[in-house]
Write a protein that holds these residues in place. Structure first.
Motif, PDB file in Angstrom:
ATOM      1  N   VAL A 115       1.414  -0.698   0.005  1.00  0.00           N
ATOM      2  CA  VAL A 115      -0.009  -0.086   0.047  1.00  0.00           C
ATOM      3  C   VAL A 115       0.690   0.943   0.371  1.00  0.00           C
ATOM      4  O   VAL A 115       0.262   2.022  -0.402  1.00  0.00           O
ATOM      5  CB  VAL A 115      -1.025  -0.286   1.192  1.00  0.00           C
ATOM      6  CG1 VAL A 115      -2.062   1.504   1.219  1.00  0.00           C
ATOM      7  CG2 VAL A 115      -1.880  -1.097   0.834  1.00  0.00           C
ATOM      8  N   GLU A 116       2.269   1.320   0.314  1.00  0.00           N
ATOM      9  CA  GLU A 116       2.948   2.745   0.383  1.00  0.00           C
ATOM     10  C   GLU A 116       3.359   2.405  -0.463  1.00  0.00           C
ATOM     11  O   GLU A 116       4.021   3.760  -1.450  1.00  0.00           O
ATOM     12  CB  GLU A 116       3.701   2.176   1.734  1.00  0.00           C
ATOM     13  CG  GLU A 116       3.391   2.626   3.010  1.00  0.00           C
ATOM     14  CD  GLU A 116       4.432   2.017   3.698  1.00  0.00           C
ATOM     15  OE1 GLU A 116       5.729   1.672   3.751  1.00  0.00           O
ATOM     16  OE2 GLU A 116       4.718   1.976   5.293  1.00  0.00           O
ATOM     17  N   GLN A 117       3.312   2.088  -1.193  1.00  0.00           N
ATOM     18  CA  GLN A 117       4.136   1.201  -2.693  1.00  0.00           C
ATOM     19  C   GLN A 117       2.889   1.943  -3.918  1.00  0.00           C
ATOM     20  O   GLN A 117       3.189   2.805  -4.696  1.00  0.00           O
ATOM     21  CB  GLN A 117       4.847   0.160  -3.428  1.00  0.00           C
ATOM     22  CG  GLN A 117       5.273  -0.269  -4.405  1.00  0.00           C
ATOM     23  CD  GLN A 117       6.476  -0.904  -4.610  1.00  0.00           C
ATOM     24  OE1 GLN A 117       6.109  -2.218  -4.594  1.00  0.00           O
ATOM     25  NE2 GLN A 117       6.771  -0.629  -6.552  1.00  0.00           N
ATOM     26  N   ALA A 118       1.660   1.946  -3.290  1.00  0.00           N
ATOM     27  CA  ALA A 118       0.608   2.096  -4.330  1.00  0.00           C
ATOM     28  C   ALA A 118       0.541   2.916  -3.956  1.00  0.00           C
ATOM     29  O   ALA A 118      -0.415   4.520  -5.072  1.00  0.00           O
ATOM     30  CB  ALA A 118      -0.525   1.473  -3.938  1.00  0.00           C
TER      31      ALA A 118
ATOM     32  N   ALA B 195      -7.885   7.506   4.838  1.00  0.00           N
ATOM     33  CA  ALA B 195      -8.210   6.921   5.197  1.00  0.00           C
ATOM     34  C   ALA B 195      -8.793   5.471   4.114  1.00  0.00           C
ATOM     35  O   ALA B 195      -9.314   4.696   3.257  1.00  0.00           O
ATOM     36  CB  ALA B 195     -10.019   7.741   5.251  1.00  0.00           C
ATOM     37  N   LEU B 196      -8.491   6.350   2.598  1.00  0.00           N
ATOM     38  CA  LEU B 196      -8.701   5.268   1.672  1.00  0.00           C
ATOM     39  C   LEU B 196      -7.415   3.794   1.017  1.00  0.00           C
ATOM     40  O   LEU B 196      -8.428   3.628   1.374  1.00  0.00           O
ATOM     41  CB  LEU B 196      -8.463   5.919   0.248  1.00  0.00           C
ATOM     42  CG  LEU B 196      -8.458   5.740  -1.370  1.00  0.00           C
ATOM     43  CD1 LEU B 196      -9.764   4.599  -1.622  1.00  0.00           C
ATOM     44  CD2 LEU B 196      -8.035   6.728  -2.163  1.00  0.00           C
ATOM     45  N   ARG B 197      -6.022   4.284   2.006  1.00  0.00           N
ATOM     46  CA  ARG B 197      -5.250   4.305   1.738  1.00  0.00           C
ATOM     47  C   ARG B 197      -5.716   2.316   3.204  1.00  0.00           C
ATOM     48  O   ARG B 197      -5.541   1.172   3.200  1.00  0.00           O
ATOM     49  CB  ARG B 197      -3.433   4.142   2.509  1.00  0.00           C
ATOM     50  CG  ARG B 197      -3.147   5.386   1.017  1.00  0.00           C
ATOM     51  CD  ARG B 197      -1.914   5.257   1.246  1.00  0.00           C
ATOM     52  NE  ARG B 197      -1.378   6.267   2.500  1.00  0.00           N
ATOM     53  CZ  ARG B 197      -1.662   7.780   2.306  1.00  0.00           C
ATOM     54  NH1 ARG B 197      -1.772   8.219   1.322  1.00  0.00           N
ATOM     55  NH2 ARG B 197      -1.973   7.754   4.073  1.00  0.00           N
ATOM     56  N   HIS B 198      -6.092   2.898   4.165  1.00  0.00           N
ATOM     57  CA  HIS B 198      -6.753   2.120   4.862  1.00  0.00           C
ATOM     58  C   HIS B 198      -7.589   1.242   4.286  1.00  0.00           C
ATOM     59  O   HIS B 198      -7.485  -0.312   4.323  1.00  0.00           O
ATOM     60  CB  HIS B 198      -7.361   2.621   6.140  1.00  0.00           C
ATOM     61  CG  HIS B 198      -7.370   1.735   7.471  1.00  0.00           C
ATOM     62  ND1 HIS B 198      -6.359   0.911   7.807  1.00  0.00           N
ATOM     63  CD2 HIS B 198      -8.734   1.373   7.816  1.00  0.00           C
ATOM     64  CE1 HIS B 198      -7.314   0.680   9.076  1.00  0.00           C
ATOM     65  NE2 HIS B 198      -8.280   0.260   8.930  1.00  0.00           N
ATOM     66  N   LEU B 199      -8.716   1.157   3.514  1.00  0.00           N
ATOM     67  CA  LEU B 199      -9.413   0.985   2.896  1.00  0.00           C
ATOM     68  C   LEU B 199      -8.883  -0.389   1.965  1.00  0.00           C
ATOM     69  O   LEU B 199      -8.880  -1.282   1.942  1.00  0.00           O
ATOM     70  CB  LEU B 199     -10.522   1.514   2.433  1.00  0.00           C
ATOM     71  CG  LEU B 199     -11.984   1.951   2.950  1.00  0.00           C
ATOM     72  CD1 LEU B 199     -12.296   2.910   2.159  1.00  0.00           C
ATOM     73  CD2 LEU B 199     -12.912   1.083   3.679  1.00  0.00           C
ATOM     74  N   ILE B 200      -8.082   0.607   1.429  1.00  0.00           N
ATOM     75  CA  ILE B 200      -7.167  -0.801   0.633  1.00  0.00           C
ATOM     76  C   ILE B 200      -6.424  -1.401   1.496  1.00  0.00           C
ATOM     77  O   ILE B 200      -6.807  -3.113   0.721  1.00  0.00           O
ATOM     78  CB  ILE B 200      -6.721   0.358  -0.199  1.00  0.00           C
ATOM     79  CG1 ILE B 200      -7.351   0.759  -1.174  1.00  0.00           C
ATOM     80  CG2 ILE B 200      -5.398  -0.703  -1.774  1.00  0.00           C
ATOM     81  CD1 ILE B 200      -7.140   1.909  -2.245  1.00  0.00           C
TER      82      ILE B 200
END
Length: 145
Positions: A9-12, A85-90
């Protein structure tokens, strides 16, 4: 797998931010816009493909939550919490679906490489550089030893 998901997710993250910034809430339905800067388009396009992959892997409730998070992040582009919040959902979606995590990992460039997107007048992009100068009337003086 949890640490791998966090790294994924960090990379994305930059691709997701670019997609939300370029396409906004229409990221799930909009075709690529050829008028968008080519470098920005490549980054946003990858982010869009990641978001679509996650969206397709969710049930109706998950899709609605993802659409809401994208809409909020697009509506407040300077709000780090909205993007978080978006990254958390992903991240949650990837933890719940290992096949989806593999699919998203396959979309991202191999780690260890460097991708630099540079645009604008006199923009400079470099991985390793000793000296870079950009602008009018730039003077560089050698260091006295």
């Amino acid at each position: 797998m949890s640490t791998e998901i966090v790294q994924l997710v960090e990379q994305a993250g930059p691709y997701l931010s670019a997609a939300v910034g370029v396409y906004g809430a229409a990221v799930f339905s909009r075709a690529q816009d050829s008028a968008v800067n080519a470098a920005a388009d490549a980054t946003a396009s990858l982010g869009q493909r990641i978001l679509r992959a996650v969206w397709h892997g969710r049930d109706d409730q998950g899709r609605t939550a993802l659409e809401t998070a994208v809409r909020e992040a697009a509506g407040e582009p300077d709000d780090a919490d909205a993007m978080g919040a978006l990254r958390h959902l992903i991240k949650r979606a990837l933890r719940e679906d290992t096949e989806l995590a593999r699919e998203v990992a396959g979309l991202l460039p191999a780690t260890g490489g460097v991708t630099v997107n540079v645009s604008g007048t006199r923009a400079i992009g470099a991985q390793h550089i000793g000296l870079a100068a950009s602008g009018d009337n730039t003077t560089i003086h050698p260091r006295q030893q």
